[in-house]
Design an enzyme around this catalytic site. Sequence first.
Site, PDB file in Angstrom:
ATOM      1  N   GLN A  57      40.493  29.656  56.192  1.00 35.83           N
ATOM      2  CA  GLN A  57      39.157  29.193  55.836  1.00 35.83           C
ATOM      3  C   GLN A  57      38.774  27.964  56.638  1.00 35.83           C
ATOM      4  O   GLN A  57      37.656  27.851  57.144  1.00 35.83           O
ATOM      5  CB  GLN A  57      39.092  28.882  54.340  1.00 35.83           C
ATOM      6  CG  GLN A  57      37.753  28.325  53.879  1.00 35.83           C
ATOM      7  CD  GLN A  57      36.623  29.313  54.059  1.00 35.83           C
ATOM      8  OE1 GLN A  57      36.690  30.417  53.533  1.00 35.83           O
ATOM      9  NE2 GLN A  57      35.581  28.933  54.790  1.00 35.83           N
ATOM     10  N   ARG A 108      34.755  33.455  59.355  1.00 31.95           N
ATOM     11  CA  ARG A 108      36.082  33.904  58.940  1.00 31.95           C
ATOM     12  C   ARG A 108      36.521  35.075  59.816  1.00 31.95           C
ATOM     13  O   ARG A 108      37.683  35.164  60.234  1.00 31.95           O
ATOM     14  CB  ARG A 108      36.059  34.329  57.464  1.00 31.95           C
ATOM     15  CG  ARG A 108      35.978  33.198  56.457  1.00 31.95           C
ATOM     16  CD  ARG A 108      37.266  32.402  56.379  1.00 31.95           C
ATOM     17  NE  ARG A 108      38.395  33.225  55.995  1.00 31.95           N
ATOM     18  CZ  ARG A 108      38.709  33.555  54.736  1.00 31.95           C
ATOM     19  NH1 ARG A 108      37.961  33.126  53.726  1.00 31.95           N
ATOM     20  NH2 ARG A 108      39.781  34.285  54.468  1.00 31.95           N
ATOM     21  N   ARG A 142      47.926  37.256  50.959  1.00 31.39           N
ATOM     22  CA  ARG A 142      47.135  36.392  50.067  1.00 31.39           C
ATOM     23  C   ARG A 142      47.839  36.425  48.715  1.00 31.39           C
ATOM     24  O   ARG A 142      47.856  37.456  48.031  1.00 31.39           O
ATOM     25  CB  ARG A 142      45.704  36.926  49.959  1.00 31.39           C
ATOM     26  CG  ARG A 142      44.765  36.102  49.081  1.00 31.39           C
ATOM     27  CD  ARG A 142      43.379  36.744  49.080  1.00 31.39           C
ATOM     28  NE  ARG A 142      42.468  36.118  48.145  1.00 31.39           N
ATOM     29  CZ  ARG A 142      41.626  35.137  48.438  1.00 31.39           C
ATOM     30  NH1 ARG A 142      41.599  34.660  49.667  1.00 31.39           N
ATOM     31  NH2 ARG A 142      40.817  34.639  47.534  1.00 31.39           N
ATOM     32  N   HIS A 182      44.847  26.970  52.283  1.00 35.26           N
ATOM     33  CA  HIS A 182      43.980  28.072  52.732  1.00 35.26           C
ATOM     34  C   HIS A 182      43.582  27.810  54.192  1.00 35.26           C
ATOM     35  O   HIS A 182      42.423  27.511  54.491  1.00 35.26           O
ATOM     36  CB  HIS A 182      42.751  28.147  51.836  1.00 35.26           C
ATOM     37  CG  HIS A 182      41.963  29.417  51.949  1.00 35.26           C
ATOM     38  ND1 HIS A 182      42.346  30.464  52.758  1.00 35.26           N
ATOM     39  CD2 HIS A 182      40.785  29.799  51.363  1.00 35.26           C
ATOM     40  CE1 HIS A 182      41.458  31.438  52.654  1.00 35.26           C
ATOM     41  NE2 HIS A 182      40.511  31.066  51.813  1.00 35.26           N
ATOM     42  N   ASP A 216      33.915  23.099  46.513  1.00 32.85           N
ATOM     43  CA  ASP A 216      34.459  24.416  46.194  1.00 32.85           C
ATOM     44  C   ASP A 216      34.272  24.634  44.701  1.00 32.85           C
ATOM     45  O   ASP A 216      33.942  23.702  43.953  1.00 32.85           O
ATOM     46  CB  ASP A 216      35.939  24.485  46.591  1.00 32.85           C
ATOM     47  CG  ASP A 216      36.496  25.903  46.592  1.00 32.85           C
ATOM     48  OD1 ASP A 216      35.708  26.857  46.421  1.00 32.85           O
ATOM     49  OD2 ASP A 216      37.715  26.063  46.748  1.00 32.85           O
ATOM     50  N   CYS A 232      33.144  27.369  50.672  1.00 33.52           N
ATOM     51  CA  CYS A 232      33.830  28.555  51.191  1.00 33.52           C
ATOM     52  C   CYS A 232      33.464  29.835  50.449  1.00 33.52           C
ATOM     53  O   CYS A 232      33.788  30.930  50.927  1.00 33.52           O
ATOM     54  CB  CYS A 232      35.339  28.348  51.176  1.00 33.52           C
ATOM     55  SG  CYS A 232      36.074  28.255  49.530  1.00 33.52           S
TER      56      CYS A 232
END
Length: 308
Positions: free
Chosen positions: A137, A294, A107, A134, A225, A266
Site C-alpha cells: 500500500q 496498487r 495476506r 502493509h 485509515d 487506503c
Amino acid sequence: MKHFLDIHKTDKKDLRSIIDQARVAKDARNGKPKGALDEDPPLAGHMVALIFEKPSTRTRVSFDVGVRQMGGQTMVLSGSDMQLGHGETIADTARVLSRYVDLIMMRTFEEDTLLEMAQYATVPVINGLTDRTHPCQIMADIMTFEEHRGPIKGKKVVWSGDGNNVCASFIHAAGQFGFDLTFTGPETLDPEAGFVAEARAKGSDIQIERDATKAVEGADLVVTDTWVSMHDPQSARERRHNQLRGYQVNEQLMSHAKPDALFMHCLPAHRDDEATSAVMDGENSVIFDEAENRLHAQKAIMRWCLGK
C-alpha cells in the site's frame, strides 16, 4: 531470491527502482484496454499463488489483474482452502507450494505466518498485508504523492488516527525515502516505538503530537485509515470512536495544512468517521489514484522479485 516482506527490509535503491518501474508501467498502459497484455509479457508462463486469510478487494483484484496483464496466471487460495498452520505446518505448505508456483503473495493476520512462509519457500514471497505492516500500500502511496507533487524526500507527512499496520509501513518508508512523519492520535494507539526509533536513526524527523491541529501545520500530505476492523466487536468499535473522534480529518483540520496538501486513505473507508466526504471527494484528495496505483506498484514489485 528476493522476497518483498517490508519496506525497511528492502534496499533503498531497490525501492526507488520499483517506484520508477511502476511509473513506466503505468505510462505504457495509457490508452490500452484494461485487459490487454503488456508488451513482451514478463510473467508469461509463470504461475502466482495469491493466499488470502483476510478478505480483500483492492489487494485481490490488483494482484490478480497485474499478473494477468503481465501474461501470467493466478491461483487464488483462501485460508480455509489451505487450513494454514492447522492441517499442515506453514513450513510444509511453503515447501509444497514452491514446487507448483513461481511466486507467492500472502495476506494474513500474524506476521510470523508470513515470515515462516518466506523462510521455507524456495520462490519469492510478497507481503500483501499482515496485522503489523502493509508495505504494498505504501509503495503505491509514495508513487501517488510523487505523481502529483514531485519527490517525497524532505516533505512532511501527517498520519491522523490509529498507529496501525498501514501507519507502520509509512514510518518504515519515511526512513527509506527520506521524508518526515508526524503521528497524531491517542497514546493508546501509538505506533510501535521500535519502528519510530529505526526511522529516526535513519535521519527522518518522526514526531508524536496529540493536538491534531498542531500536527498538520505545514503538512504536505495528510493520511488516515479506518478506525475499526471488520473483525472488531461492537464494544471495541464504540471505544475506538470515542478515542479517535478528535482526529477526524475534516475541512477544518485540512485548512491548517499547506494549501496544496494532499489527502490519502487506503480504503475501504467509513465515510464521515475517520474522514469526511467533503475531504475524501475534495480537489486535494487522491484516494482513487492510490487505489489504481496498487496495480502498477505491485506489478513492479512482482517483476523485481522475479528479476524481470
